[in-house]
Write a protein that holds these residues in place. Structure first.
Motif, PDB file in Angstrom:
ATOM      1  N   ILE A  31      -6.437  41.983  -3.094  1.00  0.00           N
ATOM      2  CA  ILE A  31      -5.954  41.970  -1.707  1.00  0.00           C
ATOM      3  C   ILE A  31      -5.943  43.380  -1.129  1.00  0.00           C
ATOM      4  CG2 ILE A  31      -3.901  41.568  -0.279  1.00  0.00           C
ATOM      5  CD1 ILE A  31      -3.314  39.154  -2.132  1.00  0.00           C
ATOM      6  N   ALA A  32      -5.463  44.348  -1.913  1.00  0.00           N
ATOM      7  CA  ALA A  32      -5.442  45.741  -1.441  1.00  0.00           C
ATOM      8  C   ALA A  32      -6.849  46.274  -1.235  1.00  0.00           C
ATOM      9  CB  ALA A  32      -4.689  46.619  -2.445  1.00  0.00           C
ATOM     10  N   ASP A  33      -7.801  45.828  -2.086  1.00  0.00           N
ATOM     11  CA  ASP A  33      -9.184  46.304  -1.978  1.00  0.00           C
ATOM     12  C   ASP A  33      -9.916  45.724  -0.772  1.00  0.00           C
ATOM     13  OD1 ASP A  33      -8.981  47.839  -4.244  1.00  0.00           O
ATOM     14  OD2 ASP A  33     -10.020  46.424  -5.563  1.00  0.00           O
ATOM     15  N   VAL A  34      -9.749  44.425  -0.539  1.00  0.00           N
ATOM     16  CA  VAL A  34     -10.622  43.722   0.403  1.00  0.00           C
ATOM     17  C   VAL A  34     -10.003  43.492   1.777  1.00  0.00           C
ATOM     18  CG1 VAL A  34     -12.051  41.660   0.757  1.00  0.00           C
ATOM     19  CG2 VAL A  34     -11.720  42.568  -1.553  1.00  0.00           C
ATOM     20  N   LEU A  35      -8.692  43.298   1.835  1.00  0.00           N
ATOM     21  CA  LEU A  35      -8.074  42.956   3.113  1.00  0.00           C
ATOM     22  C   LEU A  35      -8.358  43.972   4.223  1.00  0.00           C
ATOM     23  CD1 LEU A  35      -6.503  40.522   4.082  1.00  0.00           C
ATOM     24  CD2 LEU A  35      -4.396  41.805   3.736  1.00  0.00           C
ATOM     25  N   PRO A  36      -8.450  45.281   3.941  1.00  0.00           N
ATOM     26  CA  PRO A  36      -8.799  46.216   5.013  1.00  0.00           C
ATOM     27  C   PRO A  36     -10.172  45.972   5.623  1.00  0.00           C
ATOM     28  CG  PRO A  36      -7.810  47.387   3.166  1.00  0.00           C
ATOM     29  CD  PRO A  36      -8.072  45.987   2.690  1.00  0.00           C
ATOM     30  N   SER A  37     -11.021  45.190   4.951  1.00  0.00           N
ATOM     31  CA  SER A  37     -12.359  44.897   5.460  1.00  0.00           C
ATOM     32  C   SER A  37     -12.403  43.614   6.280  1.00  0.00           C
ATOM     33  CB  SER A  37     -13.353  44.771   4.292  1.00  0.00           C
ATOM     34  OG  SER A  37     -13.357  45.931   3.491  1.00  0.00           O
ATOM     35  N   VAL A  38     -11.279  42.912   6.402  1.00  0.00           N
ATOM     36  CA  VAL A  38     -11.224  41.641   7.125  1.00  0.00           C
ATOM     37  C   VAL A  38     -10.509  41.850   8.458  1.00  0.00           C
ATOM     38  CG1 VAL A  38     -10.477  39.228   7.044  1.00  0.00           C
ATOM     39  CG2 VAL A  38     -11.215  40.378   4.940  1.00  0.00           C
TER      40      VAL A  38
END
Length: 387
Positions: free
Chosen positions: A89-96
């Protein structure tokens, strides 16, 4: 709480066959399924979703009973799984991101550091300008349309002034997606930005037909990933992610149950695979259009053929592309296609569905009738061209 517009699609009238169904009352079978799009423009019934600030999939406590003052123990494996969820979640959520189009909204995925964002074609609809909100910001950013390809329900928009530190998502290998893999669906369901739901890969290689209208392009899409992660209105265009922090699909559709007044069929969602996303997105960014769809085609224009009882009985060829696959196999206007390989063709939609499960270069035996006589042709399929 007021929310952005989420168009709900009414169910069609008429008798319904028995068995599990999708939004339009068709049987849910391993071939093609018709589903109601889960998006801001054509909504599906609400389901549960968990905020990214919550720990999804917390493991159950284990061990012997403890005094009330003691915290419940967790196994090492349970702690590891929770840590993996939080890391992803910490890795990918900034890309959504959240995408707003007029009075509707959906989700998108940051594709590169130049401000390109990939989403569903049904999220952008006919709009050319948008506002985008990043996961780590409340500031709205302006964006414009780069290109849209409704045949695979994908589109690209671009931020007018990309901020520094924009984080592109990493896309996985579609060929390595396996049944039972844990998945996290990220997006803005019901306008709740930066939300996460969890599930598994339930199936791969699904061919799914969208209903047409209400913002949906009515695409038939092959090789989709089926997931049990909840997909709700506003999730469309968001990321379906594995535990390696890789995007394996774009959340696009969710099935509904007509006999339950269109309520969501729990745990049946579909995502466009990563290989299709990167293929189409790269072309839209470089050319503004798609010249190599990766989708099989016969090189014809067709419509549904009806028999004397006015029931669908095939796909009649209206026009044949000169030098195309059908023409090279001797097929011509007026021929009625009834079968491709093992797939029965009783309508134009059935023909589209059959072709969506094939790829350019495949060889297929096409059964058809001409002047009432049955014939077959061995056809080497070509590629669907961009309109």
């Amino acid at each position: 709480m007021s929310r952005k517009k989420e168009h709900a699609r009414p169910l069609p009238a008429g008798p319904r066959p028995t068995g599990p169904r999708t939004a339009h009352g068709r049987l849910l079978v391993p071939g093609a399924v018709a589903v109601l799009t889960a998006l801001a423009l054509a909504g599906c019934s609400s389901g549960s979703s968990s905020s990214a600030s919550q720990a999804a999939g917390s493991p159950s406590s284990s061990g012997s009973a403890r005094p009330a003052s003691s915290a419940p123990a967790r196994s090492a494996d349970g702690n590891q799984l929770q840590d993996d969820y939080q890391r992803v979640i910490a890795d990918v959520l900034p890309s959504v991101v959240q995408i707003t189009t007029g009075d509707s909204l959906g989700s998108g995925i940051v594709y590169d550091d130049k401000g390109d964002i990939v989403t569903n074609a049904h999220v952008v609809g006919t709009a050319t300008t948008f506002t985008v909100t990043l996961a780590n910001s409340t500031k709205s950013l302006d964006a414009t349309l780069v290109g849209s390809y409704p045949d695979t329900d994908l589109a690209v928009i671009k931020l007018s002034s990309p901020p520094s530190g924009l984080k592109p998502a990493a896309f996985g290998d579609s060929g390595k997606v396996q049944l039972g893999q844990i998945t996290l669906a990220m997006g803005s369901p019901l306008g709740l930005s930066s939300s996460v739901t969890q599930g598994i890969v339930s199936a791969t290689g699904r061919t799914v037909s969208e209903p047409r209208g209400g913002g949906s392009p009515g695409a038939t899409i092959g090789n989709m990933v089926q997931t049990s992660a909840a997909i709700n209105p506003g999730n469309s265009g968001g990321a379906l992610v594995n535990l390696d922090s890789q995007v394996i699909g774009i959340n696009t559709l969710a099935a509904t149950e007509p006999e339950a007044n269109g309520a969501a069929a729990p745990g049946i969602g579909f995502a466009i695979p990563a290989s299709t996303i990167t293929n189409i997105t790269d072309q839209l960014i470089k050319q503004g259009k798609v010249t190599n769809s990766g989708r099989a085609a016969l090189g014809i224009t067709a419509r549904t053929s009806f028999n004397q009882q006015f029931k669908p009985a095939g796909a009649v060829i209206v026009a044949v592309t000169s030098g195309g696959p059908a023409a090279s196999a001797g097929m011509q206007a007026g021929d009625v296609i009834t079968k491709i390989g093992d797939a029965t063709v009783d309508s134009l939609n059935a023909l589209t569905t059959a072709l969506a499960s094939l790829t350019p270069g495949d060889k297929a035996t096409v059964a058809y009738t001409r002047d009432g006589n049955s014939r077959t042709a061995d056809v080497t399929l070509g590629a669907l061209e961009s309109p």
